[in-house]
Scaffold this active site. Sequence first.
Site, mmCIF file in Angstrom:
data_model
loop_
_atom_site.group_PDB
_atom_site.id
_atom_site.type_symbol
_atom_site.label_atom_id
_atom_site.label_comp_id
_atom_site.label_asym_id
_atom_site.label_seq_id
_atom_site.Cartn_x
_atom_site.Cartn_y
_atom_site.Cartn_z
ATOM 1 N N GLU A 1 0.820 -1.220 0.000
ATOM 2 C CA GLU A 1 0.000 0.000 0.000
ATOM 3 C C GLU A 1 0.853 1.269 0.000
ATOM 4 O O GLU A 1 0.741 2.104 0.906
ATOM 5 C CB GLU A 1 -0.957 -0.008 1.204
ATOM 6 C CG GLU A 1 -1.985 -1.129 1.141
ATOM 7 C CD GLU A 1 -2.970 -1.126 2.303
ATOM 8 O OE1 GLU A 1 -2.694 -0.467 3.318
ATOM 9 O OE2 GLU A 1 -4.018 -1.773 2.191
ATOM 10 N N GLU B 1 -6.445 -8.102 -0.671
ATOM 11 C CA GLU B 1 -6.889 -8.007 0.726
ATOM 12 C C GLU B 1 -8.378 -7.690 0.771
ATOM 13 O O GLU B 1 -8.844 -6.774 0.087
ATOM 14 C CB GLU B 1 -6.173 -6.868 1.477
ATOM 15 C CG GLU B 1 -4.705 -7.063 1.689
ATOM 16 C CD GLU B 1 -4.111 -5.936 2.553
ATOM 17 O OE1 GLU B 1 -4.892 -5.225 3.213
ATOM 18 O OE2 GLU B 1 -2.883 -5.778 2.541
#
Lengths: 658, 658, 658
Positions: free
Chosen positions: B153, B305
Amino acid sequence: MPGLGEVTRGRVLFGGDYNPEQWPEEIWHEDVRLMREAGVTTVTVGVFSWARLEPHPGAREFGWLDRLMDLLHHNGVGVALATPTSAPPPWMGRLHPETLPRDEDGHIEWWGGRQHFSHSSAVYRRHAAAITEDLAARYAAHPALTLWHINNEYCTFDHGDEAAAAFRRWLRERYGTLDALNTAWGTAFWGQVHDSWDGILPPRRAHYLKNPAQLLDFRRFTSDMLLECYTAERDIVRRHTPHIPVTTNFMPLWTGQDGWAWAEQEDIVSVDLYPDPRDPLAAQHGALVQDLTRSQARGPWMLMEQAAGAVSWRGVNHPKPAGLNRLWSFQAVARGADAVCYFQWRQSRQGAEKFHSGMVGHAGERGRTFQEVTRIGAELAALGPEVAGSEVTAEVAVLHDWHSWWAGTQDGRPSREVDHPALLHAWHRALWESRLTTAFAHPEHDLSGYRLVVAPAAYLLTDAAIENLLAYVRDGGTLVSGFLCGVVDEDDRVRPGGMDARLRALFGIETLHEWWPLEAGESVVCEGPHGGFRGTLWSEELRTRPEAVAARYRGGELDGLPAVSRQGRAWYLSTLPEPEALRELLAGIAAEAGVRPVLEGLPDGVEAVRRGKLLFVLHHGREPVTVAVPGTHRELLTGETVRDSLTLGRYGVAVLRS
Amino acid sequence: MPGLGEVTRGRVLFGGDYNPEQWPEEIWHEDVRLMREAGVTTVTVGVFSWARLEPHPGAREFGWLDRLMDLLHHNGVGVALATPTSAPPPWMGRLHPETLPRDEDGHIEWWGGRQHFSHSSAVYRRHAAAITEDLAARYAAHPALTLWHINNEYCTFDHGDEAAAAFRRWLRERYGTLDALNTAWGTAFWGQVHDSWDGILPPRRAHYLKNPAQLLDFRRFTSDMLLECYTAERDIVRRHTPHIPVTTNFMPLWTGQDGWAWAEQEDIVSVDLYPDPRDPLAAQHGALVQDLTRSQARGPWMLMEQAAGAVSWRGVNHPKPAGLNRLWSFQAVARGADAVCYFQWRQSRQGAEKFHSGMVGHAGERGRTFQEVTRIGAELAALGPEVAGSEVTAEVAVLHDWHSWWAGTQDGRPSREVDHPALLHAWHRALWESRLTTAFAHPEHDLSGYRLVVAPAAYLLTDAAIENLLAYVRDGGTLVSGFLCGVVDEDDRVRPGGMDARLRALFGIETLHEWWPLEAGESVVCEGPHGGFRGTLWSEELRTRPEAVAARYRGGELDGLPAVSRQGRAWYLSTLPEPEALRELLAGIAAEAGVRPVLEGLPDGVEAVRRGKLLFVLHHGREPVTVAVPGTHRELLTGETVRDSLTLGRYGVAVLRS
Amino acid sequence: MPGLGEVTRGRVLFGGDYNPEQWPEEIWHEDVRLMREAGVTTVTVGVFSWARLEPHPGAREFGWLDRLMDLLHHNGVGVALATPTSAPPPWMGRLHPETLPRDEDGHIEWWGGRQHFSHSSAVYRRHAAAITEDLAARYAAHPALTLWHINNEYCTFDHGDEAAAAFRRWLRERYGTLDALNTAWGTAFWGQVHDSWDGILPPRRAHYLKNPAQLLDFRRFTSDMLLECYTAERDIVRRHTPHIPVTTNFMPLWTGQDGWAWAEQEDIVSVDLYPDPRDPLAAQHGALVQDLTRSQARGPWMLMEQAAGAVSWRGVNHPKPAGLNRLWSFQAVARGADAVCYFQWRQSRQGAEKFHSGMVGHAGERGRTFQEVTRIGAELAALGPEVAGSEVTAEVAVLHDWHSWWAGTQDGRPSREVDHPALLHAWHRALWESRLTTAFAHPEHDLSGYRLVVAPAAYLLTDAAIENLLAYVRDGGTLVSGFLCGVVDEDDRVRPGGMDARLRALFGIETLHEWWPLEAGESVVCEGPHGGFRGTLWSEELRTRPEAVAARYRGGELDGLPAVSRQGRAWYLSTLPEPEALRELLAGIAAEAGVRPVLEGLPDGVEAVRRGKLLFVLHHGREPVTVAVPGTHRELLTGETVRDSLTLGRYGVAVLRS
């Protein structure tokens, strides 16, 4: 050790903070005249006098204080002498900038206000010790000296470099090895394993969430550092005056200090209490703080600060309507206070709190406020011998632990709507409105004296606490727990199953599938054997033993699942019932446990408390009410005889001796 | 280059982030047992392992990872091996404080959490390259290695001095000369003409508004710097394992990265997706992110995710009700995912995310969450060969460009109510509720494959983009634009007339007199040929060619003026119609352009998507519904035959093969 | 000294800020063509030209400005030439970082926007003086030069070290000795007694509340420092051009400057005025600012900046509907403006304010905005000789003092709901809606010319001010005061009794027991001789002389106590009556004092003002209205004759000469 009884000697102390350095000496004589008129017994002096006592580093100017102490003594006013260490003089920050605290972003908190000292600063501590030493030496034998008041409202944090070094020392002492720290902090998460003590910092600004155990330990460290500041000064004054008790004034339910640990280090527990006159639950808030303070003190305590009228730090600061100051003062006495004091004696004309009321307000002695103060002083003087030193007993205890609050209040939790003090208030309110006198207790305290123990917010429970609760129930006690009970251990580590297995067994819970926190304003319908109620704030997807279901959710995703479990004398509430429902539930459980209200059939807004042999009846409303008080009593404020019933006017107070 | 197909080999991947360093090794064996039970094919390992792999600078500890890789391999679980570079160990910041980022106020972002690295730091990059090199070398030949997962991320900003120097280098490369930079930035405004490269800074705190082109370029620079970090690590692992594909996980619609540019540098596009179970539009939000990710991937993609239950970063974190995890997992597959993964495998007991759910939650294998995970794993295993690698086709495209978002989101714009992602959501919702499968496209992409292109928020359009749109319409495409279209060029310079002249000509607009943004909650009445509707958020005082008026404002200051213009296949909406009106408008235009819904007559809340030869029917509601599916199909999850109609229960899923 | 009359020479100036450096020189010729078309008389040039004039330290590039000045002059456009000192070039901060201001947390305010200079910086001041000197020398004799415009919207604060040193010098000058400073600041409170000048700082971040007198003096210091910057530049240009008047543009009711003191240093008073077109009270807000500016100017003044359409700094920026720009322009002229100017001439295509409208907007000369500008220019040109230089007279004055605002706006006051400008607005509105033309005055001004003086917010009054008010009433004036009148002296020291004793005597007040501020939205019922009304914001527990009671509280805690006191011509309002009640009360008192409205019987939303021999009638509504104007007049805009009555359309304006 000396205690409050040595100071009161059969009186209820009455007085307030007195800051004569703000006034020319001719006003001092006016002050003592008015103090005598108001029945003042004790004033706190010197809280903010450091710059006056030590105008330059190492200087000492005690002359003005000598004259003041003499003047007060000659007028029969005792002195709670304060160490002035909460507000270092400007020269401290100027010459020693490292004494200034820093916030988590690294911003300096400069002088010019108060509490601009780092609890970890060696230089600050050295200067604080020196002025304390000289103050204690000089006034040890002064006849006005009644009490030591250390510092003021300890409450600061520091994230600077000296605090970082102190934090490392504290952690090294707690954990011994880096491995132990890494384990306790769970630094494997996000790969924050420390390889050196030097890499450990206070929780400063980060890109995203911080380590929760680090945050928790930083709270513990902060409380301990401030306590070190306190005990260092306490030990100095004790050395000079072993016979004079020592206190420092707490802020009510203040998050920054472990109140149980602190209270153990005090000869007298004192508190500052400022309910909002406009808050419809102000009386219950006062009762809660008073119950907590009395529990910390394990007996009588001091109301060190309250306001005679308005404060100045709210958005809108309301004065106390006529009678409210008196009512709340008597509420404190009813709940164990042996001292009713104010911040401050004479309202300041300058400075940041010039709009905070005083016993002598801007309107002076003709003002309504001073007139009411005078009445309270006279009544307390008369009542003192009847009440001073006597105890309030409680059969119900509310569990509260600052460490659990600290752990449960962090970011990244299931719901930011869940607030530790709000839960304490909600549960205490249910008991208060049921007229059950309550104490507060730490989960590891001896609970055997209570018939009923409630745990509104026991998110963090140590193994010792869990064993204590199990033993309490095993030995016949009744335990009622709110949700999020025993979720984590002392390192904020989630216990397997999301709730300690022993507690699950105690409450009859088999599996805690999921937490279902509710949005603000949302509620769920529950149905118990005695009807329906609404739960707020929280719900849970729970499997219990079938026979343990005491109420079920109705409708929604949890339809039919247990909302309240009960196994023997152990109850678990997986939601927060609305106020009336919680009150009924707890009142019923209390009755079953053999706890009776102080008085039956009291009208709304009327509070009754027994202290020693006296029954206090306090009316928090404005319309007259009649209260049944079976038997024959003497009302001590009026001297009249009361038979079976009593009428109280607006904000009325009765103190009955049977 | 290798791609996702090399990894899936006919399967839909199933698994999650696995952080074994948080657990004793005995738990690892429990983990692999449960992974097998749940049908896990792939786990992501090592995302936050830097401190474990390199506990001291230069040290290497691979033993535990060797054992883990072997264990996973022996249990048939493949590994997406992560470079651990998103969370440097504490020693990095301690020994090299210049690696820590600073915010716009100059505050340091300290270690102790994650992402505490400056993308511009040479020291950080050197250390990151070294650990990546050694990791790649060690596991290049390991049979468990399936995929490389670079960092995590990417999302940070840095305003510090090293970032400032890098910003200058980046600008020098973009502009060549200071004159060119001054022209592009319009520094003549407010006299901010730069006379030296050394005077150029990141947009740090200023007295008032900053330069918008500087802000825009700082966004571009940041995206590029992070991309450099990514490609540097990618190139290292590629050198060792040219056959293993590489990805990094995006955050959905994250503002910080130019998603189109990034996707081009990946072998596999993957995304993290966390809709709020309580959001009534969560299903559409999921579809939007999935459509965007698929468009970035130009084919199958990975859901890297999602949460098996609750997350922990919202104010109130709701769990997923029974069935929702399964429904959303199939939605991802329907929209092109060939991998359904979670953060994380086993819920942490410590650290900042211990209340974020796991495939194995605190309740363990008996918890509802794990039971549901097991069902999903089994179903995906069965479905895999039917779906893996197949394509989703779309005849409608939504234009989206991060640069336009960056430019349009600054202070000093006509309305702070206008929000780029909210506009994307509003327009995508209209198409999604019309059961039109949509792709996303950059305004400079080849659009010839689409019958309909919509431009909800094309504030910034380059000349190339404008020419592309003109050509698209010229060649038979239908274009529908929202307001604020082509307002600025690539330097955020307003085009003469407030809107590009070519676009005005395209839409039949003669003069754009004034923008009339609306207050939150305000609306304007519009009237078109098929009745009235309400516009929100925006309106305009516009003169169009008379024959181009497709709807008019009614009432108010704009009474009678054009609200919607249409010239041939080019439409311009000067307001945002309320959801139902926008849906009807776009559905009508789509029908005219020859685009048909996936299925006709679907009940509310039922979604239908075709992927390859399969038809996915997804029911986002809780009450059973019957759906017309003309023809005879085999439903692959149950194996049953479906003729013309199908009943779906709560959160029901059907996968039909005709 | 030269004044505005020297510039206008019988005209109303019309024009705006002109920033030719943002445009290629070919556009300049287009600009002057349009300026002539629009009737522009004057443009402001050079406000943000420092970087263009001095691209490197010490360089001078005047060539472009020479050409521009010539071009303007040859087209009959005069120039308000600005010193460019509000936006130093980037090299200033780069080479001299000490010139950058710091906020109270120590954050630097970097360059890249504007106003990034410390008012206390010697380096900045030296550079500002040098460029001003050279600019003045070069253009002293240029025929286009009409006016000097110094800097722009002075408004900055600085808490850095050089500002701290300057603050100390300023304080030393004010107080002479540390003792005097300690007394004035009341540093005895919280023990903040200064023992060294070096220990005095700007009010930087502190743990808790800061010293209020320090805060007040810091405001005074800041205003004085900025004024020093202004006068330094003024003195330079005056030396070169004693015949050219000097101004700097104020922001309306801006808190940072003592507007009375500043106005005394200007040859012409000018203001920037940006009411929100959506604000239902925008017209009254405009009138207030215009009345205040005219009072500061003691005669005609300049509207230096307004917007032709939308601004860009609100959350939602609304354009001006057709006619509103014209209406508000004439309102300014009616209330004394001899110049109607805009920011800016041509709307920028780049930079932070590219969405702020221009006289020539993005839509260009065909846009509605420019068409309207052209009409206004023509009408003002025609009207100029009739109005320029004439006076507006007022019989009512509103007291306003920036020092009182500064003192009364700090933390720790009775109610944060009490807002100085909101009170000014509420009282001015009551007078404006009563069609009473009002002036503003400082409490120490000569008030003898007014029949009625109102004091909405006179929290701080010096002894001189109090004596002035007493004398005013003694000499026949009528005074109406709001609550919190004369609470503190010039050091923000509370006066004994909570209100000055002389004022209490004046109003017939015996004891001010307590302030009872009200919550937002709360009201109290009052009853006067002419009926009941509601009070908001504030109430008081007051004892007055019995005959002084003009209205009483009804209900609640204050039931029966005085709400309004009146003793002769002195009135005291202890609450803020709701708008209609305040209007009726003040209109009645004004009538009693002999003040008549400008016109009787005006419809709602119609404003009437007399200026010189002209009567302006302004209609702020959208539906036509008929207005009675007894007598025969010539309407100057149409040239028509008006007898007794007049019809005004949407946003209509009439200028009548009898």
